[in-house]
Design a protein around this motif. Structure first.
Motif, mmCIF file in Angstrom:
data_model
loop_
_atom_site.group_PDB
_atom_site.id
_atom_site.type_symbol
_atom_site.label_atom_id
_atom_site.label_comp_id
_atom_site.label_asym_id
_atom_site.label_seq_id
_atom_site.Cartn_x
_atom_site.Cartn_y
_atom_site.Cartn_z
ATOM 1 N N VAL A 13 -6.995 12.117 -9.699
ATOM 2 C CA VAL A 13 -6.820 10.983 -9.662
ATOM 3 C C VAL A 13 -5.366 10.256 -9.745
ATOM 4 O O VAL A 13 -5.493 9.283 -8.561
ATOM 5 C CB VAL A 13 -8.504 10.198 -10.435
ATOM 6 C CG1 VAL A 13 -8.229 8.438 -10.414
ATOM 7 C CG2 VAL A 13 -9.377 10.676 -9.894
ATOM 8 N N ALA A 14 -4.537 10.320 -10.351
ATOM 9 C CA ALA A 14 -3.645 10.103 -10.402
ATOM 10 C C ALA A 14 -2.613 9.888 -9.369
ATOM 11 O O ALA A 14 -2.233 9.931 -9.106
ATOM 12 C CB ALA A 14 -2.937 9.363 -11.827
ATOM 13 N N VAL A 15 -3.235 11.295 -8.745
ATOM 14 C CA VAL A 15 -2.237 11.581 -8.126
ATOM 15 C C VAL A 15 -2.643 11.034 -6.817
ATOM 16 O O VAL A 15 -1.843 10.729 -5.816
ATOM 17 C CB VAL A 15 -1.767 13.506 -7.612
ATOM 18 C CG1 VAL A 15 -1.671 13.647 -6.469
ATOM 19 C CG2 VAL A 15 -1.411 14.304 -8.785
ATOM 20 N N LYS A 21 -0.709 5.987 -0.055
ATOM 21 C CA LYS A 21 -0.357 5.551 0.977
ATOM 22 C C LYS A 21 0.374 6.805 2.751
ATOM 23 O O LYS A 21 -0.043 6.304 3.356
ATOM 24 C CB LYS A 21 1.379 5.183 1.349
ATOM 25 C CG LYS A 21 1.971 3.883 2.381
ATOM 26 C CD LYS A 21 3.149 3.453 2.240
ATOM 27 C CE LYS A 21 3.820 3.305 2.807
ATOM 28 N NZ LYS A 21 5.539 2.375 3.187
ATOM 29 N N ILE A 22 0.993 7.306 1.703
ATOM 30 C CA ILE A 22 0.643 8.735 1.983
ATOM 31 C C ILE A 22 -0.317 9.648 2.582
ATOM 32 O O ILE A 22 0.052 9.864 3.944
ATOM 33 C CB ILE A 22 1.485 10.144 1.197
ATOM 34 C CG1 ILE A 22 2.971 9.236 0.882
ATOM 35 C CG2 ILE A 22 2.479 11.066 1.531
ATOM 36 C CD1 ILE A 22 3.297 9.248 -0.537
ATOM 37 N N PHE A 23 -1.160 9.965 2.051
ATOM 38 C CA PHE A 23 -2.429 10.865 2.500
ATOM 39 C C PHE A 23 -3.001 9.931 3.757
ATOM 40 O O PHE A 23 -3.414 10.242 4.624
ATOM 41 C CB PHE A 23 -3.407 10.772 1.472
ATOM 42 C CG PHE A 23 -2.558 11.544 0.127
ATOM 43 C CD1 PHE A 23 -1.527 12.763 0.535
ATOM 44 C CD2 PHE A 23 -2.872 11.901 -1.030
ATOM 45 C CE1 PHE A 23 -1.835 13.823 0.212
ATOM 46 C CE2 PHE A 23 -2.289 12.212 -1.545
ATOM 47 C CZ PHE A 23 -1.808 13.287 -1.529
ATOM 48 N N PHE A 24 -3.376 8.943 3.836
ATOM 49 C CA PHE A 24 -4.289 7.574 4.423
ATOM 50 C C PHE A 24 -4.329 6.873 5.610
ATOM 51 O O PHE A 24 -3.982 6.401 6.177
ATOM 52 C CB PHE A 24 -5.865 6.486 3.347
ATOM 53 C CG PHE A 24 -5.848 7.984 2.853
ATOM 54 C CD1 PHE A 24 -6.729 9.091 2.976
ATOM 55 C CD2 PHE A 24 -5.983 7.898 1.203
ATOM 56 C CE1 PHE A 24 -7.331 9.511 2.524
ATOM 57 C CE2 PHE A 24 -6.522 7.996 -0.152
ATOM 58 C CZ PHE A 24 -7.296 8.979 1.131
ATOM 59 N N VAL A 25 -2.325 6.962 5.592
ATOM 60 C CA VAL A 25 -1.676 5.780 6.692
ATOM 61 C C VAL A 25 -1.076 7.006 7.261
ATOM 62 O O VAL A 25 0.202 7.361 7.201
ATOM 63 C CB VAL A 25 -0.712 5.143 5.789
ATOM 64 C CG1 VAL A 25 0.750 3.824 7.182
ATOM 65 C CG2 VAL A 25 -1.392 4.085 4.606
ATOM 66 N N PHE A 30 7.115 10.056 1.640
ATOM 67 C CA PHE A 30 7.311 8.982 0.446
ATOM 68 C C PHE A 30 8.746 7.929 0.784
ATOM 69 O O PHE A 30 9.471 8.497 1.589
ATOM 70 C CB PHE A 30 7.763 10.559 -0.146
ATOM 71 C CG PHE A 30 6.792 10.797 -0.910
ATOM 72 C CD1 PHE A 30 5.887 10.772 -1.979
ATOM 73 C CD2 PHE A 30 6.168 12.197 -0.663
ATOM 74 C CE1 PHE A 30 4.838 11.259 -2.473
ATOM 75 C CE2 PHE A 30 5.148 12.726 -0.968
ATOM 76 C CZ PHE A 30 4.305 12.955 -2.121
ATOM 77 N N PRO A 31 8.676 7.306 0.040
ATOM 78 C CA PRO A 31 10.226 6.942 0.665
ATOM 79 C C PRO A 31 11.334 7.085 0.041
ATOM 80 O O PRO A 31 11.498 8.520 -0.853
ATOM 81 C CB PRO A 31 10.179 5.312 -0.957
ATOM 82 C CG PRO A 31 9.410 5.976 -1.902
ATOM 83 C CD PRO A 31 8.347 6.694 -1.382
ATOM 84 N N ASN A 32 12.698 6.828 -0.009
ATOM 85 C CA ASN A 32 13.521 7.279 0.127
ATOM 86 C C ASN A 32 14.537 6.759 -0.744
ATOM 87 O O ASN A 32 14.473 5.536 -0.157
ATOM 88 C CB ASN A 32 14.493 8.009 1.874
ATOM 89 C CG ASN A 32 15.754 8.816 1.132
ATOM 90 O OD1 ASN A 32 15.730 9.011 0.495
ATOM 91 N ND2 ASN A 32 16.341 8.776 2.375
ATOM 92 N N THR A 33 14.494 7.653 -2.178
ATOM 93 C CA THR A 33 15.322 6.430 -2.884
ATOM 94 C C THR A 33 16.830 7.189 -3.490
ATOM 95 O O THR A 33 17.161 7.227 -4.272
ATOM 96 C CB THR A 33 13.998 7.211 -4.273
ATOM 97 O OG1 THR A 33 14.619 8.630 -4.478
ATOM 98 C CG2 THR A 33 13.277 6.366 -4.100
#
Length: 56
Positions: A13-15, A21-25, A30-33
């Motif tokens: 659930v946490a993952v 945003k990554i799975f459903f958009v 992933f943001p580039n940090t």
């Protein structure tokens, strides 16, 4: 055994929540940090050690 199953479910659930945003958009990433892509760091003159080695 119940604790192991509960832990696996909570981790899943946490993952899922972290990756909404990554799975459903569409086009989600992933943001580039990395430091060299952060404008605030560049304005302060903070650079990546990798870049310092590359430009020497």
């Amino acid at each position: 055994m119940e604790i192991v199953i509960a832990t696996i479910i909570l981790t899943g659930v946490a993952v899922l929540l972290l990756g909404i945003k990554i799975f459903f958009v569409k086009g989600g990433r992933f943001p580039n940090t990395h430091i060299h892509n952060n404008e605030s760091m560049r304005q302060r003159g903070i650079t990546c050690a990798r870049d310092q080695e590359f430009y020497k």
